[in-house]
Design a protein around this motif. Structure first.
Motif, PDB file in Angstrom:
ATOM      1  N   GLY A   1      52.419 -48.048  11.947  1.00  0.00           N
ATOM      2  CA  GLY A   1      53.902 -48.291  12.681  1.00  0.00           C
ATOM      3  C   GLY A   1      53.739 -49.191  13.596  1.00  0.00           C
ATOM      4  O   GLY A   1      54.797 -49.827  14.115  1.00  0.00           O
TER       5      GLY A   1
ATOM      6  N   LEU B   1      54.671 -52.310  11.648  1.00  0.00           N
ATOM      7  CA  LEU B   1      55.725 -51.948  10.805  1.00  0.00           C
ATOM      8  C   LEU B   1      56.395 -50.954  11.449  1.00  0.00           C
ATOM      9  O   LEU B   1      56.433 -49.792  11.144  1.00  0.00           O
ATOM     10  CB  LEU B   1      55.159 -51.716   9.286  1.00  0.00           C
ATOM     11  N   PRO B   2      57.550 -51.523  12.099  1.00  0.00           N
ATOM     12  CA  PRO B   2      58.503 -50.709  13.072  1.00  0.00           C
ATOM     13  C   PRO B   2      59.135 -49.718  12.099  1.00  0.00           C
ATOM     14  O   PRO B   2      59.320 -48.327  12.486  1.00  0.00           O
ATOM     15  CB  PRO B   2      59.408 -51.525  13.457  1.00  0.00           C
ATOM     16  N   GLU B   3      59.354 -49.910  10.853  1.00  0.00           N
ATOM     17  CA  GLU B   3      60.207 -48.933  10.132  1.00  0.00           C
ATOM     18  C   GLU B   3      59.126 -47.711   9.652  1.00  0.00           C
ATOM     19  O   GLU B   3      59.542 -46.648   9.116  1.00  0.00           O
ATOM     20  CB  GLU B   3      60.679 -49.486   8.599  1.00  0.00           C
ATOM     21  N   LEU B   4      58.024 -47.781   9.718  1.00  0.00           N
ATOM     22  CA  LEU B   4      56.938 -46.804   9.816  1.00  0.00           C
ATOM     23  C   LEU B   4      56.497 -46.136  10.984  1.00  0.00           C
ATOM     24  O   LEU B   4      55.559 -45.205  11.036  1.00  0.00           O
ATOM     25  CB  LEU B   4      55.857 -47.270   8.941  1.00  0.00           C
ATOM     26  N   GLU B   5      57.170 -46.286  12.122  1.00  0.00           N
ATOM     27  CA  GLU B   5      56.801 -45.946  13.306  1.00  0.00           C
ATOM     28  C   GLU B   5      56.359 -44.226  13.427  1.00  0.00           C
ATOM     29  O   GLU B   5      55.596 -43.824  14.049  1.00  0.00           O
ATOM     30  CB  GLU B   5      57.796 -46.304  14.568  1.00  0.00           C
TER      31      GLU B   5
ATOM     32  N   ALA C   1      62.000 -52.187   1.864  1.00  0.00           N
ATOM     33  CA  ALA C   1      62.973 -51.200   2.347  1.00  0.00           C
ATOM     34  C   ALA C   1      63.524 -50.196   1.597  1.00  0.00           C
ATOM     35  O   ALA C   1      63.474 -49.017   2.042  1.00  0.00           O
ATOM     36  CB  ALA C   1      64.272 -52.093   2.894  1.00  0.00           C
TER      37      ALA C   1
ATOM     38  N   VAL D   1      60.288 -47.683   1.081  1.00  0.00           N
ATOM     39  CA  VAL D   1      60.324 -46.913   2.420  1.00  0.00           C
ATOM     40  C   VAL D   1      61.213 -45.811   2.300  1.00  0.00           C
ATOM     41  O   VAL D   1      60.847 -44.492   2.616  1.00  0.00           O
ATOM     42  CB  VAL D   1      60.392 -47.695   3.604  1.00  0.00           C
ATOM     43  N   SER D   2      62.619 -46.176   1.910  1.00  0.00           N
ATOM     44  CA  SER D   2      63.512 -45.111   1.918  1.00  0.00           C
ATOM     45  C   SER D   2      63.330 -44.044   0.680  1.00  0.00           C
ATOM     46  O   SER D   2      63.727 -42.890   1.005  1.00  0.00           O
ATOM     47  CB  SER D   2      64.951 -45.611   1.886  1.00  0.00           C
TER      48      SER D   2
ATOM     49  N   ARG E   1      58.299 -41.655   3.429  1.00  0.00           N
ATOM     50  CA  ARG E   1      59.083 -40.880   4.597  1.00  0.00           C
ATOM     51  C   ARG E   1      57.770 -39.761   5.275  1.00  0.00           C
ATOM     52  O   ARG E   1      57.043 -39.431   4.480  1.00  0.00           O
ATOM     53  CB  ARG E   1      60.307 -40.133   4.094  1.00  0.00           C
TER      54      ARG E   1
END
Length: 373
Positions: free
Chosen positions: A176, A179-183, A217, A220-221, A225
């Motif tokens: 994360g 990759l900010p979306e996996l923070e 994206a 990830v969704s 998660r």
């Protein structure tokens, strides 16, 4: 030569660095390629990856690269790489290799396969069976593309190690951080490389190898998660194709370029691997599959996996895999340092079977076998 069948998933499941032959000098890299994934109605989704089906089995000759008069023309089956070593293999060993080639095709139900034996960085023997298509096609050779599946992961792993060596990231970094979306995921880069992240093996929904791909994206969704973690990161080995999609995105972000362009610019061009591509380029072996509800051999769909491509989409040839074996055997330190290669081969996640000594493990992008205790 000994080509062992392993459980589905490991990155080197189709390329085994073992040659258990009578000539000890042949205990070098064995590069073996088979047809694209095939599906059998009696197998689970995971098992499909390691199963192949019967099909065209007209034998193509095997070749010691020093015996040019016995080889078909390059236009028919392709030519070897490196310098031919005339007489480098004993006639008895060549016969054994040829017999094993036919036995592997029959026992593993392979529509087509090409095998090469490498010594000292040179291809000293290769053999082939079958044809490249369901309707016959051409005899395969060392320049025939096959989908190399999870061997693709070794390319992603080398690219990540190069980033580490440049100081762009650390293997202990939480993904994360990059990759900010996996923070919110407590997963390190090293855990992704070694399949100890706790991430799921496959994407949610339809099997990603049989359907058009989606972007990162959307991946990830649906599949990356916090609730998708199977257990605490670092607890145990669990093979994860999704984890290598994350590593591919990591490489792409850090290099500010699509993943396939990074592979091309950093690895393929430098190594002269001009027959390794993200999508098939003729001559290539057609993907064959068993119909899920009947014993029919059919053409398998070929899609761009998009975000999942780093997990298993590359197509390559025997000739190119010989060049790639130079990297993974320490012959190209300008591509991958000897120190980083040694680190990649240290066991991090053990394939642990209760009551049994461990024989398989995973390092940083490489599958390992314990052969001597």
């Amino acid at each position: 030569a000994r080509v062992r069948r392993h459980p589905p998933g490991p990155a080197l499941k189709d390329w085994h660095h073992e040659a258990a032959c009578r000539d000890n000098a042949c205990h070098r890299d064995l590069v073996a390629r088979r047809s694209s994934w095939a599906r059998c109605p009696k197998l689970s989704k995971d098992a499909h990856r390691s199963h192949r089906v019967s099909g065209a089995d007209a034998p193509a000759p095997s070749h010691e690269t020093g015996e040019r008069d016995k080889m078909p023309s390059p236009n028919e089956v392709g030519a070897g790489v490196g310098q031919p070593e005339s007489g480098s293999l004993r006639a008895e060993l060549i016969r054994d290799l040829d017999e094993r080639l036919g036995a592997e095709q029959a026992s593993q139900r392979l529509p087509t396969l090409v095998v090469g034996l490498v010594r000292g960085g040179n291809l000293v023997w290769w053999g082939a069976r079958g044809t490249t298509g369901i309707a016959g096609g051409r005899p395969p050779g060392t320049t025939t593309q096959y989908r190399i599946g999870s061997i693709s992961k070794t390319f992603a792993a080398v690219l990540v190690m190069r980033l580490r060596d440049e100081g762009v990231l650390d293997l202990a970094d939480a993904v994360g951080e990059h990759l900010p979306e996996l923070e919110g995921l407590p997963i390190t880069v090293a855990q992704l490389l070694s399949h100890t992240s706790g991430m799921r093996a496959e994407t949610a929904g339809p099997w990603w190898e049989r359907t058009p791909g989606v972007g990162f994206a959307e991946l990830v969704s649906s599949s990356i998660r916090p609730e998708d973690l199977l257990w605490r990161p670092g607890r145990r080995f669990h093979y994860s194709n999704v984890g290598y999609a994350v590593l591919g995105e990591l490489v792409s972000r850090k290099r500010s370029a699509p993943f396939d362009e990074v592979i091309r610019d950093e690895l393929l061009q430098s190594l002269g691997m001009d027959r390794t591509t993200l999508r098939p380029v003729a001559p290539n072996a057609e993907g064959l599959a068993v119909h899920p509800h009947a014993d029919l051999v059919v053409t398998e769909p070929e899609y761009d996996a998009v975000a999942m491509a780093p997990a298993g989409q590359l197509w390559s040839t025997i000739d190119d895999l010989v060049r790639w074996s130079d990297v993974l055997s320490g012959r190209r330190p300008e591509i991958l340092s000897i120190e980083s290669l040694a680190e990649m081969t240290e066991p991090m996640g053990l394939a642990d079977t209760p009551g049994q000594p461990w024989t398989g493990a995973y390092g940083l992008g490489l599958q390992l076998w314990n052969q001597a205790g």
